[in-house]
Write an enzyme that holds these catalytic residues in place. Structure first.
Site, PDB file in Angstrom:
ATOM      1  N   HIS A 545       2.957  -0.462  -2.474  1.00 54.91           N
ATOM      2  CA  HIS A 545       2.108  -0.540  -1.292  1.00 54.91           C
ATOM      3  C   HIS A 545       2.901  -0.232  -0.028  1.00 54.91           C
ATOM      4  O   HIS A 545       2.706   0.807   0.599  1.00 54.91           O
ATOM      5  CB  HIS A 545       1.465  -1.931  -1.221  1.00 54.91           C
ATOM      6  CG  HIS A 545       0.555  -2.115  -0.055  1.00 54.91           C
ATOM      7  ND1 HIS A 545       0.247  -3.349   0.455  1.00 54.91           N
ATOM      8  CD2 HIS A 545      -0.117  -1.230   0.729  1.00 54.91           C
ATOM      9  CE1 HIS A 545      -0.578  -3.213   1.480  1.00 54.91           C
ATOM     10  NE2 HIS A 545      -0.809  -1.937   1.667  1.00 54.91           N
ATOM     11  N   HIS A 550       2.826   2.964   3.471  1.00 55.65           N
ATOM     12  CA  HIS A 550       3.060   2.639   4.890  1.00 55.65           C
ATOM     13  C   HIS A 550       4.361   3.234   5.425  1.00 55.65           C
ATOM     14  O   HIS A 550       4.364   3.942   6.445  1.00 55.65           O
ATOM     15  CB  HIS A 550       3.112   1.117   5.069  1.00 55.65           C
ATOM     16  CG  HIS A 550       1.792   0.440   4.985  1.00 55.65           C
ATOM     17  ND1 HIS A 550       1.100   0.030   6.095  1.00 55.65           N
ATOM     18  CD2 HIS A 550       1.032   0.085   3.910  1.00 55.65           C
ATOM     19  CE1 HIS A 550      -0.027  -0.549   5.722  1.00 55.65           C
ATOM     20  NE2 HIS A 550      -0.102  -0.527   4.394  1.00 55.65           N
ATOM     21  N   HIS A 736      -3.210   4.797  -0.960  1.00 56.10           N
ATOM     22  CA  HIS A 736      -3.210   3.521  -0.250  1.00 56.10           C
ATOM     23  C   HIS A 736      -4.442   2.704  -0.604  1.00 56.10           C
ATOM     24  O   HIS A 736      -4.355   1.475  -0.800  1.00 56.10           O
ATOM     25  CB  HIS A 736      -3.139   3.728   1.259  1.00 56.10           C
ATOM     26  CG  HIS A 736      -3.155   2.439   2.021  1.00 56.10           C
ATOM     27  ND1 HIS A 736      -4.289   1.947   2.624  1.00 56.10           N
ATOM     28  CD2 HIS A 736      -2.178   1.517   2.244  1.00 56.10           C
ATOM     29  CE1 HIS A 736      -4.017   0.789   3.192  1.00 56.10           C
ATOM     30  NE2 HIS A 736      -2.745   0.506   2.976  1.00 56.10           N
ATOM     31  N   ASN A 740      -4.191  -1.050  -2.151  1.00 60.13           N
ATOM     32  CA  ASN A 740      -4.406  -2.055  -1.112  1.00 60.13           C
ATOM     33  C   ASN A 740      -5.681  -2.864  -1.319  1.00 60.13           C
ATOM     34  O   ASN A 740      -5.651  -4.084  -1.303  1.00 60.13           O
ATOM     35  CB  ASN A 740      -4.452  -1.416   0.279  1.00 60.13           C
ATOM     36  CG  ASN A 740      -4.615  -2.449   1.371  1.00 60.13           C
ATOM     37  OD1 ASN A 740      -3.689  -3.195   1.691  1.00 60.13           O
ATOM     38  ND2 ASN A 740      -5.805  -2.527   1.946  1.00 60.13           N
ATOM     39  N   ILE A 883      -4.700  -0.639   7.511  1.00 59.42           N
ATOM     40  CA  ILE A 883      -4.594  -2.087   7.358  1.00 59.42           C
ATOM     41  C   ILE A 883      -3.490  -2.384   6.363  1.00 59.42           C
ATOM     42  O   ILE A 883      -3.130  -1.515   5.568  1.00 59.42           O
ATOM     43  CB  ILE A 883      -5.920  -2.713   6.895  1.00 59.42           C
ATOM     44  CG1 ILE A 883      -5.875  -4.239   6.950  1.00 59.42           C
ATOM     45  CG2 ILE A 883      -6.234  -2.243   5.471  1.00 59.42           C
ATOM     46  CD1 ILE A 883      -5.743  -4.817   8.309  1.00 59.42           C
TER      47      ILE A 883
END
Length: 883
Positions: A545, A550, A736, A740, A883
């Site tokens: 993740h 990110h 993602h 997520n 997020i």
């Protein structure tokens, strides 16, 4: 008060003569005909977005009385207006630079009397331009805000432009008072241009805007700055609070390489290595370029679910509780109460924690009961999560379906350096597993691609000794699985390994557990699965993740804004996939991944969490994160020209891969159609100076610790551009989403995916072993996180698993973004293809023969369903990592 102000202003304006020509608007000479161009500006005032900011409304009204307004000047795209004085002069070496002629200022009309007429605080303002017919078509505009407060500029639309009819400018940018800027704010029309095709009159403006966005690399960045720059991860530690809060700098070293993050320019701490941290109350104000910050709807959602409080409040108020004898859940029924009826937090947990924290972070109802939404993994069946079937199924369709691999050799071998770690090869034997292979030998099962492994050994073993020196106790694990005739996986064996107590160089001390029936053997097997789930949860959060989406995308966001003009086609292609990424990453570094932050307090690596992710970044290879390449590398697929997408999955019912390949193919087709429209040859790629500068900076700055790796695409062909952009969009959107938004559905019931373990497996002859015989559930609950840590962990993943109310999903745009009909038609085809994929996913989930799609927990796989819903829907692919 607002009405009084309006009346006063109207009275003061009475009797004033018209200002129609006082600034030169409407002037003409003997040879030039001046036309009137009507325009509409859509913007949101600060005081509308912040209802408490009455000062902004008053100040704006006074500004209007004093004649300070919002002025706009159109810039010609076809006529040289000379040196001009509206933007800084070109450097001395630039010679005679062509610059589009700038029109006379026009002002927004009725600023103070305009009421909000559009949705979400938007207001429309008329603006009238006097435009000389002989200077051509407007291609940009300069805007000056001479109020004291900023506003959010959405669009400018010009109607009935001579020779062109309608021209639209999509802005979506905060415009601060002019005094805050060293250069004027300029916006370009929606027309895309390769650098060589840019009208000569706009070229200088295009280049100067990029210079502004790059900044000069110095100084502390301020709220209104628009500068994109790089820095190391030196903002995680807080040595001012003591040595326990010191953390190594990530990035810029062989030991701890890392992708770069956005530079803030804050001063360093006393150790001169770490960037100083913001005070708690300012934690949401960490610098990112202003237009990267959350919009007002997203920020409202974000604060509404309490992440504002997930910060240093954990330390020391909560840390003391975590380190003392914790309160335990006595049974799984007690845990279920937090979803079904609510529980009161015991006083011994909350007595040292501020009431404000408890109220802000934990979902308490009016009677002080703690209650969470029901995670879907236990919604239909409260015990199915404990089955071997579900344990294995989640490796294919759960929160972390990107680790499982085909078994290539038996017994599994380690790649750790034997000179440092000794013998680390697996101790699993043929005799332990062959009785569960439906009559096959291990070799035959491997030959027919029916053996798989979830391997968390090599990545964790270098950290096990250090982690186990804390209150957390883990193993390095290997889990072997067998593909059954019905397409499901059956766990065969779990190996739990510890470093040799005599030293790392003496190798691992391992024990193998196999599925047991009733009694203590069955309880030991359940505990072994728990240690695997702990490892998979930590690796998921930190690597699958955080690192692989990110962290690796952020420097690409920075490079794109620094090197590709907003009118560059590739900027227009990628920009939607970067929305909110820099902000969520900055907030994570401030409140989640920092020393003593939420991740360190709830996930097993603790203080070594981010350091471990840096070590594993050494294995990151950009081209291998294309989904087909990833599946092939993991031994989950083989190339097959006769198969769909050119790949044959070795587990046909692998929901992540099945749906993922459909999404991947749709993205690639869209990117290919788009890129080939603008680039008709490889030579055009090579000659695009902005594109080459962008890719060079991605490699050499953004991922500078890997700049010498030979696997980087050279960006010399259309195919390399298509492949690279497809990977970027895949990582930012679909991957993602897959790793997520399944967090709360599966880990919202934390015993299913615990984030840490507190003790090792009981040994015969100990009281813990005797307790395992009589009350195995209690032993398991004493192993997984205690009550408060579990509640905090659930609170965090509830926040991270929610779709925001302003989410924009894959295949959608929330504004006009280009004038190019071919690009719009290709994008429309992309949207239709995604709609087809949605229908296919529904069909697959309704097929009872595909047992991995829902499993015994009856949770359909929807994480790669393109469109989603607000909240904990467990479906939908947002355009970006938001997020």
């Amino acid at each position: 008060m607002g009405n009084i102000l309006t009346k006063v202003m109207k009275a003061l304006k009475k009797g004033k003569k018209s200002r129609g020509t006082e600034n030169g608007a409407g002037m003409k000479n003997n040879t030039t005909v001046t036309k009137v161009i009507k325009g509409t500006v859509i913007l949101m005032k600060k005081n509308v977005l912040d209802l408490n900011d009455f000062t902004a409304a008053v100040a704006d009204g006074i500004d209007e009385l004093l004649g300070k307004k919002v002025s706009i000047q159109l810039v010609s795209s076809s006529v040289n207006g000379g040196a001009g004085d509206q933007l800084p002069p070109p450097p001395p070496s630039s010679g005679n630079v062509l610059k589009g002629k700038i029109g006379s200022p026009a002002f927004l009309e009725n600023w103070t009397t305009k009421t909000t007429t559009l949705t979400t605080g938007e207001s429309a303002f008329d603006v009238t331009f006097d435009w000389d017919e002989d200077i051509g078509i407007p291609g940009a505009f300069i805007i000056r805000n001479l109020h004291h407060n900023e506003f959010y500029l959405k669009t400018l639309t010009l109607e009935h432009v001579p020779g062109h009819n309608r021209i639209h400018f999509t802005c979506n940018s905060w415009v601060y008072p002019a005094e805050k800027y060293q250069t004027d704010r300029i916006f370009f029309s929606n027309q895309a241009y390769l650098p060589k095709d840019t009208p000569a009159a706009l070229q200088w403006y295009r280049e100067q805007e990029l210079v502004t966005l790059r900044g000069d690399g110095s100084g502390e960045r301020k709220e209104w700055d628009r500068v994109y720059d790089y820095d190391y991860y030196n903002d995680l530690g807080d040595p001012e609070k003591g040595s326990d809060y010191a953390r190594p700098v990530l990035g810029g070293s062989v030991e701890y390489p890392y992708p770069r993050r956005g530079r803030t320019g804050r001063p360093t701490s006393k150790d001169s290595k770490s960037e100083s941290r913001l005070p708690l109350l300012l934690s949401l104000n960490i610098y990112v370029p202003r237009d990267e910050r959350f919009g007002h709807l997203k920020m409202s959602d974000f604060l509404g679910y309490g992440l504002k409080s997930v910060s240093q409040l954990i330390v020391p108020e909560i840390q003391g509780q975590l380190d003392s004898t914790p309160s335990e859940f006595d049974s799984f029924e007690d845990i279920l109460k937090i979803y079904e009826g609510g529980i009161k937090i015991p006083q011994q947990i909350t007595k040292n924690i501020s009431a404000e924290f408890i109220k802000a972070l934990l979902p308490m109802d009016g009677e002080g009961l703690l209650k969470y939404p029901m995670p879907v993994v236990i919604k239909e069946d409260k015990t199915a999560w404990r089955t071997d079937e579900e344990f294995a199924r989640e490796m294919l369709a759960g929160a972390n379906p990107v680790i499982i691999s085909g078994l290539q050799e038996f017994p599994p071998r380690s790649k750790l350096n034997p000179e440092i770690y000794g013998k680390q090869d697996s101790t699993i034997t043929r005799e332990q597993v062959e009785n569960m292979l439906d009559g096959l030998t291990v070799d035959k099962a491997m030959e027919t691609n029916r053996l798989f492994i979830l391997d968390h050994h090599d990545s964790l073993m270098p950290y096990v000794r250090r982690i186990n020196a804390t209150s957390t106790k883990i193993y390095a694990t290997r889990t072997l699985l067998f593909l059954q005739e019905d397409g499901t996986l059956k766990p065969l064996a779990i190996e739990l390994s510890l470093p040799n107590p005599n030293g790392d160089e003496f190798g691992a001390v391992s024990k193998v557990y196999t599925p047991g029936g009733n009694g203590v053997e069955g309880s030991l097997w359940q505990l072994a699965k728990t240690y695997v789930a702990v490892n998979d949860s930590g690796v998921h959060q930190l690597i699958s993740h955080w690192l692989h989406t990110h962290a690796v995308i952020e420097p690409i966001v920075i490079a794109t804004n620094r090197q590709l003009s907003v009118v560059h086609p590739i900027h227009k292609l990628l920009h939607p996939h970067f929305r909110d990424t820099m902000t969520i990453n900055a907030l994570a570094r401030q409140t989640l991944t920092n020393a003593g932050g939420f991740i360190e307090s709830t996930v097993f690596p603790g203080k070594y969490a981010m350091e471990m992710s840096a070590v594993l970044y050494k294995d990151w290879v950009f081209p291998e994160h294309a989904l087909p390449a990833d599946l092939i590398k993991r031994g989950m697929a083989v190339e097959d020209p006769n198969a769909r997408h050119g790949l044959r999955l070795l587990i046909q019912d692998y929901p992540f891969a099945v749906d993922g390949l459909e999404i991947w193919s749709a993205i690639k087709t869209w990117v290919e159609d788009y890129c080939k429209y603008y680039y008709r040859s490889d030579e055009m790629i090579q000659e695009d100076e902005e594109l080459q500068s962008w890719w060079k900076e991605v490699r050499e700055e953004g991922h500078g610790d890997k700049k010498d790796e030979p696997w980087w695409p050279k960006m010399q062909s259309r195919q390399e551009l298509i492949d690279s952009c497809t990977i970027i969009i895949w990582l930012s959107s679909a991957l993602h989403a897959a790793v997520n938004f399944g967090q709360y559905p599966y880990a919202g019931f934390l015993p299913n995916r615990p984030t840490l373990s507190r003790r090792l497996i009981p040994e015969p002859g100990t009281p813990e072993y005797d307790e395992l015989k009589t009350d195995p559930d209690k032993v398991l609950l004493k192993t997984v996180p205690p009550q408060l840590q579990m509640l905090l962990g659930i609170s965090l993943i509830e926040i991270l698993s929610r779709h925001a109310s302003d989410e924009v999903y894959l295949g959608q745009r929330d504004h006009e973004w280009t004038n190019d009909v071919n690009a719009l038609e290709a994008f429309e085809r992309f949207g239709k293809k995604l709609a087809e994929i949605e229908g296919k996913i529904v069909e697959l989930n309704n097929n009872p023969g595909l047992k991995n799609r829902s499993g015994s927990v009856k949770v359909p796989y929807t994480l790669l369903f393109p469109t989603g819903e607000v909240g904990l829907s467990g479906k939908g692919i947002p355009n970006s990592i938001s997020i």
